[in-house]
Design a protein around this motif. Structure first.
Motif, PDB file in Angstrom:
ATOM      1  N   ARG A 119      14.368  27.882  10.647  1.00 43.12           N
ATOM      2  CA  ARG A 119      15.135  29.071  11.295  1.00 43.12           C
ATOM      3  C   ARG A 119      15.997  28.615  12.460  1.00 43.12           C
ATOM      4  NH1 ARG A 119      14.806  32.569  14.954  1.00 43.12           N
ATOM      5  NH2 ARG A 119      12.787  31.859  15.729  1.00 43.12           N
ATOM      6  N   GLN A 120      15.331  27.989  13.190  1.00 48.14           N
ATOM      7  CA  GLN A 120      15.972  27.503  14.641  1.00 48.14           C
ATOM      8  C   GLN A 120      16.977  26.572  14.068  1.00 48.14           C
ATOM      9  OE1 GLN A 120      12.826  26.039  16.817  1.00 48.14           O
ATOM     10  NE2 GLN A 120      12.266  27.893  17.719  1.00 48.14           N
ATOM     11  N   ILE A 121      17.042  25.716  13.507  1.00 46.23           N
ATOM     12  CA  ILE A 121      18.154  25.015  12.929  1.00 46.23           C
ATOM     13  C   ILE A 121      19.241  25.516  12.455  1.00 46.23           C
ATOM     14  CG2 ILE A 121      18.801  23.013  11.480  1.00 46.23           C
ATOM     15  CD1 ILE A 121      16.020  21.856  11.900  1.00 46.23           C
ATOM     16  N   ILE A 122      18.974  26.147  11.524  1.00 50.22           N
ATOM     17  CA  ILE A 122      19.829  26.994  10.740  1.00 50.22           C
ATOM     18  C   ILE A 122      20.621  28.367  11.630  1.00 50.22           C
ATOM     19  CG2 ILE A 122      20.546  29.118   9.272  1.00 50.22           C
ATOM     20  CD1 ILE A 122      18.183  27.708   7.574  1.00 50.22           C
ATOM     21  N   GLU A 123      20.167  28.666  12.985  1.00 48.04           N
ATOM     22  CA  GLU A 123      20.596  29.536  13.841  1.00 48.04           C
ATOM     23  C   GLU A 123      21.476  28.720  14.831  1.00 48.04           C
ATOM     24  OE1 GLU A 123      17.646  31.947  15.968  1.00 48.04           O
ATOM     25  OE2 GLU A 123      17.172  33.146  14.302  1.00 48.04           O
ATOM     26  N   ALA A 124      20.941  27.571  15.091  1.00 49.22           N
ATOM     27  CA  ALA A 124      21.808  26.569  15.933  1.00 49.22           C
ATOM     28  C   ALA A 124      23.065  25.973  15.296  1.00 49.22           C
ATOM     29  CB  ALA A 124      20.752  25.294  16.435  1.00 49.22           C
ATOM     30  N   LEU A 125      22.849  26.183  14.044  1.00 51.72           N
ATOM     31  CA  LEU A 125      24.199  25.513  13.445  1.00 51.72           C
ATOM     32  C   LEU A 125      25.086  26.762  13.095  1.00 51.72           C
ATOM     33  CD1 LEU A 125      22.505  23.624  10.371  1.00 51.72           C
ATOM     34  CD2 LEU A 125      24.121  22.561  11.953  1.00 51.72           C
TER      35      LEU A 125
ATOM     36  N   ALA B 184      32.296  20.120   8.792  1.00 50.52           N
ATOM     37  CA  ALA B 184      31.254  19.243   9.006  1.00 50.52           C
ATOM     38  C   ALA B 184      29.977  20.136   9.039  1.00 50.52           C
ATOM     39  CB  ALA B 184      31.069  18.257  10.218  1.00 50.52           C
ATOM     40  N   VAL B 185      29.887  20.935   9.955  1.00 42.84           N
ATOM     41  CA  VAL B 185      28.855  22.268  10.261  1.00 42.84           C
ATOM     42  C   VAL B 185      28.734  22.971   8.861  1.00 42.84           C
ATOM     43  CG1 VAL B 185      28.229  23.902  11.495  1.00 42.84           C
ATOM     44  CG2 VAL B 185      29.394  22.230  12.888  1.00 42.84           C
ATOM     45  N   ASP B 186      29.508  23.446   8.318  1.00 44.75           N
ATOM     46  CA  ASP B 186      29.584  24.113   6.977  1.00 44.75           C
ATOM     47  C   ASP B 186      28.698  23.213   5.964  1.00 44.75           C
ATOM     48  OD1 ASP B 186      30.899  26.191   8.145  1.00 44.75           O
ATOM     49  OD2 ASP B 186      32.766  25.578   7.186  1.00 44.75           O
TER      50      ASP B 186
ATOM     51  N   LYS C 189      23.604  22.563   2.996  1.00 47.04           N
ATOM     52  CA  LYS C 189      22.701  21.742   2.681  1.00 47.04           C
ATOM     53  C   LYS C 189      21.327  22.195   3.171  1.00 47.04           C
ATOM     54  CE  LYS C 189      24.948  17.329   2.026  1.00 47.04           C
ATOM     55  NZ  LYS C 189      25.294  16.098   2.499  1.00 47.04           N
ATOM     56  N   MET C 190      21.246  22.988   4.347  1.00 48.01           N
ATOM     57  CA  MET C 190      19.942  23.494   4.894  1.00 48.01           C
ATOM     58  C   MET C 190      19.493  24.706   4.253  1.00 48.01           C
ATOM     59  SD  MET C 190      18.428  21.652   7.444  1.00 48.01           S
ATOM     60  CE  MET C 190      17.474  22.935   8.037  1.00 48.01           C
ATOM     61  N   THR C 191      20.597  25.578   4.020  1.00 50.83           N
ATOM     62  CA  THR C 191      20.074  26.781   3.060  1.00 50.83           C
ATOM     63  C   THR C 191      19.721  26.570   1.666  1.00 50.83           C
ATOM     64  OG1 THR C 191      22.328  27.335   2.727  1.00 50.83           O
ATOM     65  CG2 THR C 191      21.138  28.319   4.757  1.00 50.83           C
ATOM     66  N   ALA C 192      20.314  25.477   1.003  1.00 51.91           N
ATOM     67  CA  ALA C 192      20.090  25.043  -0.339  1.00 51.91           C
ATOM     68  C   ALA C 192      19.009  24.462  -0.526  1.00 51.91           C
ATOM     69  CB  ALA C 192      21.382  24.648  -1.000  1.00 51.91           C
ATOM     70  N   ALA C 193      18.168  23.786   0.611  1.00 53.27           N
ATOM     71  CA  ALA C 193      17.195  22.718   0.461  1.00 53.27           C
ATOM     72  C   ALA C 193      16.075  23.443  -0.249  1.00 53.27           C
ATOM     73  CB  ALA C 193      16.890  21.961   1.444  1.00 53.27           C
ATOM     74  N   LYS C 194      15.370  22.744  -0.984  1.00 49.68           N
ATOM     75  CA  LYS C 194      14.077  23.313  -1.821  1.00 49.68           C
ATOM     76  C   LYS C 194      13.013  23.133  -0.684  1.00 49.68           C
ATOM     77  CE  LYS C 194      15.189  21.209  -6.150  1.00 49.68           C
ATOM     78  NZ  LYS C 194      14.586  19.999  -7.352  1.00 49.68           N
ATOM     79  N   ARG C 195      12.149  23.972  -0.825  1.00 45.31           N
ATOM     80  CA  ARG C 195      11.114  24.524   0.076  1.00 45.31           C
ATOM     81  C   ARG C 195      10.006  23.637  -0.614  1.00 45.31           C
ATOM     82  NH1 ARG C 195      11.240  30.260   3.130  1.00 45.31           N
ATOM     83  NH2 ARG C 195      13.155  29.627   4.262  1.00 45.31           N
TER      84      ARG C 195
ATOM     85  N   GLU D 124      23.578   6.015  -2.055  1.00 42.07           N
ATOM     86  CA  GLU D 124      23.382   6.743  -0.615  1.00 42.07           C
ATOM     87  C   GLU D 124      22.029   6.955  -0.151  1.00 42.07           C
ATOM     88  OE1 GLU D 124      25.054  10.598   1.388  1.00 42.07           O
ATOM     89  OE2 GLU D 124      26.429   9.737   0.170  1.00 42.07           O
ATOM     90  N   LYS D 125      21.470   6.695   0.880  1.00 47.01           N
ATOM     91  CA  LYS D 125      20.312   6.912   1.470  1.00 47.01           C
ATOM     92  C   LYS D 125      19.917   8.289   1.418  1.00 47.01           C
ATOM     93  CE  LYS D 125      19.080   2.959   4.219  1.00 47.01           C
ATOM     94  NZ  LYS D 125      18.894   2.326   5.534  1.00 47.01           N
ATOM     95  N   THR D 126      18.759   8.869   1.295  1.00 41.16           N
ATOM     96  CA  THR D 126      18.350   9.894   1.504  1.00 41.16           C
ATOM     97  C   THR D 126      17.247  10.222   2.270  1.00 41.16           C
ATOM     98  OG1 THR D 126      16.661   9.901  -0.451  1.00 41.16           O
ATOM     99  CG2 THR D 126      18.965  10.673  -1.214  1.00 41.16           C
ATOM    100  N   TYR D 127      17.065  11.208   2.960  1.00 38.47           N
ATOM    101  CA  TYR D 127      16.397  11.450   3.974  1.00 38.47           C
ATOM    102  C   TYR D 127      15.619  12.888   3.653  1.00 38.47           C
ATOM    103  CZ  TYR D 127      18.951   7.872   6.567  1.00 38.47           C
ATOM    104  OH  TYR D 127      19.438   6.670   6.948  1.00 38.47           O
ATOM    105  N   HIS D 128      14.232  12.897   4.134  1.00 35.53           N
ATOM    106  CA  HIS D 128      13.445  14.191   4.086  1.00 35.53           C
ATOM    107  C   HIS D 128      12.925  14.761   5.216  1.00 35.53           C
ATOM    108  CE1 HIS D 128      13.199  13.398  -0.287  1.00 35.53           C
ATOM    109  NE2 HIS D 128      13.407  12.300  -0.069  1.00 35.53           N
ATOM    110  N   LEU D 129      13.158  15.723   5.667  1.00 33.61           N
ATOM    111  CA  LEU D 129      12.684  16.310   6.724  1.00 33.61           C
ATOM    112  C   LEU D 129      11.694  17.552   6.228  1.00 33.61           C
ATOM    113  CD1 LEU D 129      15.976  17.487   8.689  1.00 33.61           C
ATOM    114  CD2 LEU D 129      14.254  15.657   9.245  1.00 33.61           C
ATOM    115  N   TYR D 130      10.524  17.253   7.007  1.00 34.75           N
ATOM    116  CA  TYR D 130       9.378  18.414   6.716  1.00 34.75           C
ATOM    117  C   TYR D 130       9.182  19.263   7.840  1.00 34.75           C
ATOM    118  CZ  TYR D 130       8.031  14.945   3.145  1.00 34.75           C
ATOM    119  OH  TYR D 130       8.106  14.130   1.855  1.00 34.75           O
ATOM    120  N   LEU D 131       9.621  20.669   7.730  1.00 37.51           N
ATOM    121  CA  LEU D 131       9.807  21.594   8.656  1.00 37.51           C
ATOM    122  C   LEU D 131       8.905  22.767   8.285  1.00 37.51           C
ATOM    123  CD1 LEU D 131      13.617  21.388   9.032  1.00 37.51           C
ATOM    124  CD2 LEU D 131      12.170  20.329  10.537  1.00 37.51           C
ATOM    125  N   GLN D 132       8.480  23.095   9.438  1.00 34.71           N
ATOM    126  CA  GLN D 132       7.932  24.665   9.304  1.00 34.71           C
ATOM    127  C   GLN D 132       8.893  25.762   9.227  1.00 34.71           C
ATOM    128  OE1 GLN D 132       5.179  24.970  12.586  1.00 34.71           O
ATOM    129  NE2 GLN D 132       3.832  23.289  11.950  1.00 34.71           N
TER     130      GLN D 132
END
Length: 63
Positions: A16-22, A38-40, A45-51, A3-11
């Motif tokens: 925080r804004q993405i998590i609030e929107a979800l 799907a949202v869950d 994934k967003m909350t468990a993602a490594k920083r 499966e393809k993996t994607y990386h997001l580099y966020l401040q």
């Protein structure tokens, strides 16, 4: 096939804004009595993602 993996580099603020929107989207779906699977998944994934801290080098003349 892998499966393809994607990386997001966020401040921190963007993350925080993405998590609030979800969370807001999940609450709206719950109020409508719809499934939130799907949202869950994305929220987990967003909350468990490594920083990872990265260094950004800016060149002169760029904004």
């Amino acid at each position: 096939m892998r499966e393809k993996t994607y990386h997001l580099y966020l401040q921190d603020e963007e993350r925080r804004q993405i998590i609030e929107a979800l969370i807001e989207m999940r609450n709206k779906l719950l109020a409508q009595g719809r499934y939130t699977d799907a949202v869950d998944d994305v929220l987990c994934k967003m909350t468990a993602a490594k920083r990872k801290k990265i260094k950004i080098i800016r060149e002169h003349g760029m904004t």
